[in-house]
Design an enzyme around this catalytic site. Structure first.
Site, PDB file in Angstrom:
ATOM      1  NE  ARG A  77      -3.576  -2.200   2.769  1.00 41.40           N
ATOM      2  CZ  ARG A  77      -4.218  -2.507   3.896  1.00 41.40           C
ATOM      3  NH1 ARG A  77      -3.997  -1.777   4.984  1.00 41.40           N
ATOM      4  NH2 ARG A  77      -5.049  -3.525   3.936  1.00 41.40           N
ATOM      5  CG  ASP A  91       1.461   6.363   3.453  1.00 41.62           C
ATOM      6  OD1 ASP A  91       0.672   5.438   3.720  1.00 41.62           O
ATOM      7  OD2 ASP A  91       2.506   6.587   4.106  1.00 41.62           O
ATOM      8  NE  ARG A 131       6.369  10.978   3.407  1.00 38.56           N
ATOM      9  CZ  ARG A 131       5.144  11.326   3.847  1.00 38.56           C
ATOM     10  NH1 ARG A 131       4.146  10.430   3.806  1.00 38.56           N
ATOM     11  NH2 ARG A 131       4.936  12.531   4.311  1.00 38.56           N
TER      12      ARG A 131
END
Length: 274
Positions: A52, A54, A199
């Site tokens: 998945r 974001d 990130r």
């Protein structure tokens, strides 16, 4: 007769609240893809993805599988489905696959690229497709710092506070940093990732590249095993899901590493610490 098919999907995540289908009225990649597939298959379709993404995160080679009793060829699952998709989502490859294949659980590794654009002026083109750094970054220092992440570690310092993974232990198989013109590309391959892990890597490495922190800060942050000791979480705009590795016998379509605006970049070889 029900069979299983696999798709490779490219998307610009700028306008979506992530991959996963959510409550009515909230745009997601999954919902858009399932609606388009349902038209071509002539029955409701539920897709399962390899990983998945974001809100605001992109993919050049997301892998999904679904079950269908419709008899359709690869052209129908690509060109046909694309007819019903918005312009920022595209099926780029399709193939029938064995019944025991699972897009998530059959994966051996996943790969992301984080693309940073260095310029004194914020870009207008690809404004939502790269992370902008107004400062010049030292790619070599970032590369040296990133090498400490190779191997199997507790990555608690790099997981989101709300991460729901059962364990912070992950194995980084490759972590390369390359500069191509004004782009710096973080290229990371692992068995799996924690929420916001890439990130948070990018936040630490950009601080090191800008000279705000020493190279040794990367290891200090890793060893702390504490998210509050890490750097900022870098923006989602530069992050791309670029590939999944599966056992060869599944014959999953392979696509050239993206995103497509980058030239071909070969993965560097490392001896991963045991």
């Amino acid at each position: 007769m029900t069979k299983k098919a696999v798709l490779v999907v490219e998307y610009d995540g700028s306008k979506y609240k992530g991959w996963q289908a959510q409550k009515l009225g909230i745009p997601s990649i999954q919902e858009s893809l399932e609606k388009a597939l349902a038209v071509v298959a002539n029955h409701p379709v539920r897709v399962v993805c390899a990983g998945r993404t974001d809100s605001g995160v992109h993919a050049s080679a997301q892998v999904v599988h679904f079950e269908t009793d419709a008899e359709r060829n690869e052209r129908a699952w690509t060109l046909g489905v694309n007819t019903y998709l918005p312009s920022d989502i595209r099926v780029v490859a399709a193939r029938d696959v064995a019944d025991d294949f699972h897009a998530r659980f059959s994966a051996l590794s996943r790969r992301y690229r984080y693309v940073i654009y260095q310029s004194s002026i914020c870009p207008a083109i690809l404004a939502n497709g790269v992370t902008w750094s107004y400062r010049a970054l030292d790619a070599q220092a970032m590369k040296e710092a990133a090498s400490v992440f190779l191997g199997t570690h507790d990555f608690s310092s790099f997981r989101a506070i709300g991460c729901q993974a059962n364990t912070p232990i992950r194995t980084i198989l490759n972590f390369d940093v390359q500069q191509v013109g004004q782009y710096i590309i973080l290229d990371v391959r692992a068995n799996a990732f924690l929420h916001h892990m890439i990130r948070n890597f990018a936040g630490v490495l950009m601080s090191i590249g800008a000279g705000e922190k020493p190279i040794a800060w990367a290891k200090k942050t890793l060893d702390a095993k504490d998210r509050t000791k890490g750097g900022i979480t870098a923006p989602p705009t530069g992050l791309y899901f670029v590939g999944v590795e599966y056992p060869e016998h599944f014959n999953v379509p392979f696509c050239k590493l993206g995103p497509h605006f980058l030239p071909y970049i070969e993965e560097s070889s490392y001896d991963v610490p045991s």
